[in-house]
Design a protein around this motif. Sequence first.
Motif, PDB file in Angstrom:
ATOM      1  N   ALA A 106      39.721  49.957  48.943  1.00 13.87           N
ATOM      2  CA  ALA A 106      38.510  49.638  48.186  1.00 13.87           C
ATOM      3  C   ALA A 106      38.765  48.474  47.236  1.00 13.87           C
ATOM      4  CB  ALA A 106      38.041  50.865  47.408  1.00 13.87           C
ATOM      5  N   HIS A 107      39.942  48.467  46.626  1.00 16.65           N
ATOM      6  CA  HIS A 107      40.315  47.364  45.742  1.00 16.65           C
ATOM      7  C   HIS A 107      40.373  46.049  46.517  1.00 16.65           C
ATOM      8  CE1 HIS A 107      43.523  44.708  44.107  1.00 16.65           C
ATOM      9  NE2 HIS A 107      42.821  44.864  43.007  1.00 16.65           N
ATOM     10  N   PHE A 108      40.963  46.072  47.698  1.00 22.20           N
ATOM     11  CA  PHE A 108      41.074  44.862  48.523  1.00 22.20           C
ATOM     12  C   PHE A 108      39.682  44.319  48.859  1.00 22.20           C
ATOM     13  CE2 PHE A 108      41.411  42.544  52.488  1.00 22.20           C
ATOM     14  CZ  PHE A 108      42.563  41.791  52.327  1.00 22.20           C
ATOM     15  N   LEU A 109      38.775  45.219  49.271  1.00 19.68           N
ATOM     16  CA  LEU A 109      37.414  44.806  49.614  1.00 19.68           C
ATOM     17  C   LEU A 109      36.709  44.207  48.408  1.00 19.68           C
ATOM     18  CD1 LEU A 109      34.867  44.783  51.442  1.00 19.68           C
ATOM     19  CD2 LEU A 109      34.446  47.144  50.676  1.00 19.68           C
ATOM     20  N   ARG A 110      36.782  44.904  47.294  1.00 22.34           N
ATOM     21  CA  ARG A 110      36.064  44.448  46.107  1.00 22.34           C
ATOM     22  C   ARG A 110      36.610  43.121  45.602  1.00 22.34           C
ATOM     23  NH1 ARG A 110      34.467  48.233  40.932  1.00 22.34           N
ATOM     24  NH2 ARG A 110      33.452  46.597  39.710  1.00 22.34           N
ATOM     25  N   GLN A 111      37.918  42.989  45.584  1.00 22.87           N
ATOM     26  CA  GLN A 111      38.502  41.740  45.102  1.00 22.87           C
ATOM     27  C   GLN A 111      38.111  40.568  45.995  1.00 22.87           C
ATOM     28  OE1 GLN A 111      42.611  41.167  43.187  1.00 22.87           O
ATOM     29  NE2 GLN A 111      43.005  40.713  45.331  1.00 22.87           N
ATOM     30  N   ALA A 112      38.157  40.767  47.304  1.00 24.03           N
ATOM     31  CA  ALA A 112      37.805  39.688  48.231  1.00 24.03           C
ATOM     32  C   ALA A 112      36.377  39.216  47.995  1.00 24.03           C
ATOM     33  CB  ALA A 112      37.977  40.165  49.672  1.00 24.03           C
ATOM     34  N   LEU A 113      35.466  40.148  47.789  1.00 22.88           N
ATOM     35  CA  LEU A 113      34.063  39.790  47.584  1.00 22.88           C
ATOM     36  C   LEU A 113      33.846  39.147  46.215  1.00 22.88           C
ATOM     37  CD1 LEU A 113      32.350  42.981  49.052  1.00 22.88           C
ATOM     38  CD2 LEU A 113      32.344  40.690  50.054  1.00 22.88           C
ATOM     39  N   GLU A 114      34.394  39.756  45.181  1.00 18.74           N
ATOM     40  CA  GLU A 114      34.069  39.293  43.830  1.00 18.74           C
ATOM     41  C   GLU A 114      34.746  37.978  43.467  1.00 18.74           C
ATOM     42  OE1 GLU A 114      33.947  42.216  40.723  1.00 18.74           O
ATOM     43  OE2 GLU A 114      33.178  43.755  42.097  1.00 18.74           O
ATOM     44  N   LEU A 115      35.878  37.687  44.092  1.00 12.90           N
ATOM     45  CA  LEU A 115      36.477  36.372  43.863  1.00 12.90           C
ATOM     46  C   LEU A 115      35.541  35.264  44.326  1.00 12.90           C
ATOM     47  CD1 LEU A 115      40.226  36.949  44.859  1.00 12.90           C
ATOM     48  CD2 LEU A 115      39.333  36.440  42.571  1.00 12.90           C
ATOM     49  N   GLU A 116      34.894  35.480  45.446  1.00 12.74           N
ATOM     50  CA  GLU A 116      33.938  34.481  45.945  1.00 12.74           C
ATOM     51  C   GLU A 116      32.666  34.470  45.110  1.00 12.74           C
ATOM     52  OE1 GLU A 116      34.696  32.190  48.192  1.00 12.74           O
ATOM     53  OE2 GLU A 116      36.672  33.136  48.075  1.00 12.74           O
ATOM     54  N   ILE A 117      32.259  35.641  44.641  1.00  5.61           N
ATOM     55  CA  ILE A 117      31.034  35.720  43.852  1.00  5.61           C
ATOM     56  C   ILE A 117      31.189  34.994  42.517  1.00  5.61           C
ATOM     57  CG2 ILE A 117      29.629  37.338  42.483  1.00  5.61           C
ATOM     58  CD1 ILE A 117      29.747  39.236  44.902  1.00  5.61           C
ATOM     59  N   VAL A 118      32.305  35.211  41.812  1.00  6.79           N
ATOM     60  CA  VAL A 118      32.447  34.545  40.509  1.00  6.79           C
ATOM     61  C   VAL A 118      32.618  33.039  40.692  1.00  6.79           C
ATOM     62  CG1 VAL A 118      33.304  36.592  39.312  1.00  6.79           C
ATOM     63  CG2 VAL A 118      34.952  34.995  40.358  1.00  6.79           C
ATOM     64  N   ARG A 119      33.237  32.612  41.790  1.00  6.69           N
ATOM     65  CA  ARG A 119      33.325  31.174  42.045  1.00  6.69           C
ATOM     66  C   ARG A 119      31.934  30.587  42.255  1.00  6.69           C
ATOM     67  NH1 ARG A 119      36.465  27.007  43.097  1.00  6.69           N
ATOM     68  NH2 ARG A 119      38.314  28.274  42.664  1.00  6.69           N
ATOM     69  N   LEU A 120      31.113  31.281  43.045  1.00 10.13           N
ATOM     70  CA  LEU A 120      29.752  30.828  43.277  1.00 10.13           C
ATOM     71  C   LEU A 120      28.967  30.752  41.971  1.00 10.13           C
ATOM     72  CD1 LEU A 120      27.344  30.213  45.193  1.00 10.13           C
ATOM     73  CD2 LEU A 120      26.999  32.686  45.353  1.00 10.13           C
TER      74      LEU A 120
ATOM     75  N   ASP B 161      34.091  27.070  34.978  1.00  6.76           N
ATOM     76  CA  ASP B 161      35.499  27.027  35.377  1.00  6.76           C
ATOM     77  C   ASP B 161      35.747  28.120  36.423  1.00  6.76           C
ATOM     78  OD1 ASP B 161      38.251  26.979  35.632  1.00  6.76           O
ATOM     79  OD2 ASP B 161      38.616  26.690  33.487  1.00  6.76           O
ATOM     80  N   ALA B 162      35.555  27.773  37.682  1.00 11.45           N
ATOM     81  CA  ALA B 162      35.656  28.762  38.765  1.00 11.45           C
ATOM     82  C   ALA B 162      37.078  29.303  38.891  1.00 11.45           C
ATOM     83  CB  ALA B 162      35.208  28.133  40.084  1.00 11.45           C
ATOM     84  N   ASP B 163      38.094  28.444  38.732  1.00 10.60           N
ATOM     85  CA  ASP B 163      39.478  28.903  38.865  1.00 10.60           C
ATOM     86  C   ASP B 163      39.820  29.942  37.793  1.00 10.60           C
ATOM     87  OD1 ASP B 163      39.864  27.257  41.036  1.00 10.60           O
ATOM     88  OD2 ASP B 163      40.808  25.648  39.876  1.00 10.60           O
ATOM     89  N   ALA B 164      39.380  29.692  36.567  1.00 12.86           N
ATOM     90  CA  ALA B 164      39.652  30.640  35.484  1.00 12.86           C
ATOM     91  C   ALA B 164      38.896  31.941  35.707  1.00 12.86           C
ATOM     92  CB  ALA B 164      39.265  30.031  34.134  1.00 12.86           C
ATOM     93  N   ALA B 165      37.666  31.839  36.178  1.00 11.62           N
ATOM     94  CA  ALA B 165      36.883  33.046  36.454  1.00 11.62           C
ATOM     95  C   ALA B 165      37.593  33.911  37.481  1.00 11.62           C
ATOM     96  CB  ALA B 165      35.490  32.664  36.935  1.00 11.62           C
ATOM     97  N   GLN B 166      38.119  33.288  38.532  1.00 15.13           N
ATOM     98  CA  GLN B 166      38.841  34.042  39.554  1.00 15.13           C
ATOM     99  C   GLN B 166      40.137  34.627  39.009  1.00 15.13           C
ATOM    100  OE1 GLN B 166      39.084  31.151  42.814  1.00 15.13           O
ATOM    101  NE2 GLN B 166      37.586  32.389  43.930  1.00 15.13           N
ATOM    102  N   GLN B 167      40.837  33.871  38.195  1.00 18.20           N
ATOM    103  CA  GLN B 167      42.094  34.347  37.622  1.00 18.20           C
ATOM    104  C   GLN B 167      41.861  35.587  36.758  1.00 18.20           C
ATOM    105  OE1 GLN B 167      44.071  31.420  35.184  1.00 18.20           O
ATOM    106  NE2 GLN B 167      45.555  32.884  34.376  1.00 18.20           N
ATOM    107  N   HIS B 168      40.845  35.532  35.901  1.00 14.32           N
ATOM    108  CA  HIS B 168      40.563  36.667  35.022  1.00 14.32           C
ATOM    109  C   HIS B 168      40.064  37.866  35.829  1.00 14.32           C
ATOM    110  CE1 HIS B 168      41.385  34.233  31.597  1.00 14.32           C
ATOM    111  NE2 HIS B 168      40.305  33.478  31.716  1.00 14.32           N
ATOM    112  N   LEU B 169      39.270  37.604  36.850  1.00 18.32           N
ATOM    113  CA  LEU B 169      38.758  38.702  37.669  1.00 18.32           C
ATOM    114  C   LEU B 169      39.897  39.397  38.409  1.00 18.32           C
ATOM    115  CD1 LEU B 169      36.169  40.142  38.901  1.00 18.32           C
ATOM    116  CD2 LEU B 169      36.589  38.665  40.864  1.00 18.32           C
ATOM    117  N   ARG B 170      40.795  38.618  38.972  1.00 21.22           N
ATOM    118  CA  ARG B 170      41.911  39.208  39.723  1.00 21.22           C
ATOM    119  C   ARG B 170      42.734  40.132  38.823  1.00 21.22           C
ATOM    120  NH1 ARG B 170      44.080  37.327  44.426  1.00 21.22           N
ATOM    121  NH2 ARG B 170      43.052  35.304  44.137  1.00 21.22           N
ATOM    122  N   LYS B 171      43.018  39.688  37.611  1.00 17.89           N
ATOM    123  CA  LYS B 171      43.784  40.517  36.682  1.00 17.89           C
ATOM    124  C   LYS B 171      42.989  41.749  36.284  1.00 17.89           C
ATOM    125  CE  LYS B 171      46.586  40.220  32.493  1.00 17.89           C
ATOM    126  NZ  LYS B 171      47.102  39.338  31.413  1.00 17.89           N
ATOM    127  N   HIS B 172      41.704  41.566  36.088  1.00 17.20           N
ATOM    128  CA  HIS B 172      40.824  42.668  35.686  1.00 17.20           C
ATOM    129  C   HIS B 172      40.788  43.769  36.738  1.00 17.20           C
ATOM    130  CE1 HIS B 172      37.381  44.929  34.354  1.00 17.20           C
ATOM    131  NE2 HIS B 172      36.602  44.470  35.321  1.00 17.20           N
TER     132      HIS B 172
END
Length: 238
Positions: A97-111, A206-217
Amino acid sequence: MEAATSAPRAPARTASRLDRARQAAPQVFERLRNAIIALELPPGAPLSRAELAGQFGISSTPVRDALMRLEEEGLVDVFPQHATVVSRIDISRAQQAHFLRQALELEIVRLLAEQNDEALIIRLDHAIALQQQFAKAGEFESFMAGDNDFHAQLYAAAGKQELWALVRSRSGHIDRLRRLHLPSPGKAQNIVRHHKLITRAIESGDADAAQQHLRKHLSGTLSELDTIRSHHPEYLTD
């Protein structure tokens, strides 16, 4: 038939009467699911179809249908002609579930970082403010609901509401891990801090920072798996 004699009475919030204007089975499913995620019905708790039907004031058929949906999500184990019990927290399911959510939300926060949606930032800040209130009050169920609302806002702003529904249907095991971990000192405050960082990164584009913070979160709970396991070994299974 599920064993009825040993089943504890469901919490009052779970077993209160249903809205007769709505179908019974979805309401029973949601109430039982919420109680399981909140650990009001902990792993191993027996669920009696007959007793639940009596508590909800309905026939056994909607209860059966609700339990079947919970079984599909892996939240209950059904032993035909014997018993239905709340499942243990499956680490493999939680990781998937974590893998699925991370894959989706990394793209969402970049968008979202590539857009300029001031209204979204206002909504996210409001959700964060509510979470801060719940954290200070130690209202963990409301805090988790606020956490989900924050992420639901991201999916909605990206036009991916159906994907949020998919994620929620797969997240029962990791959500229970999160609920076990949430009372740990500083955990709720860290979640709020990460939400702020994600929001500010989206706001600044800042898409890169958004992804970085999301991944850690999103990795916070699984990174503490050994600690959670040491405190609640009877609740977890690999």
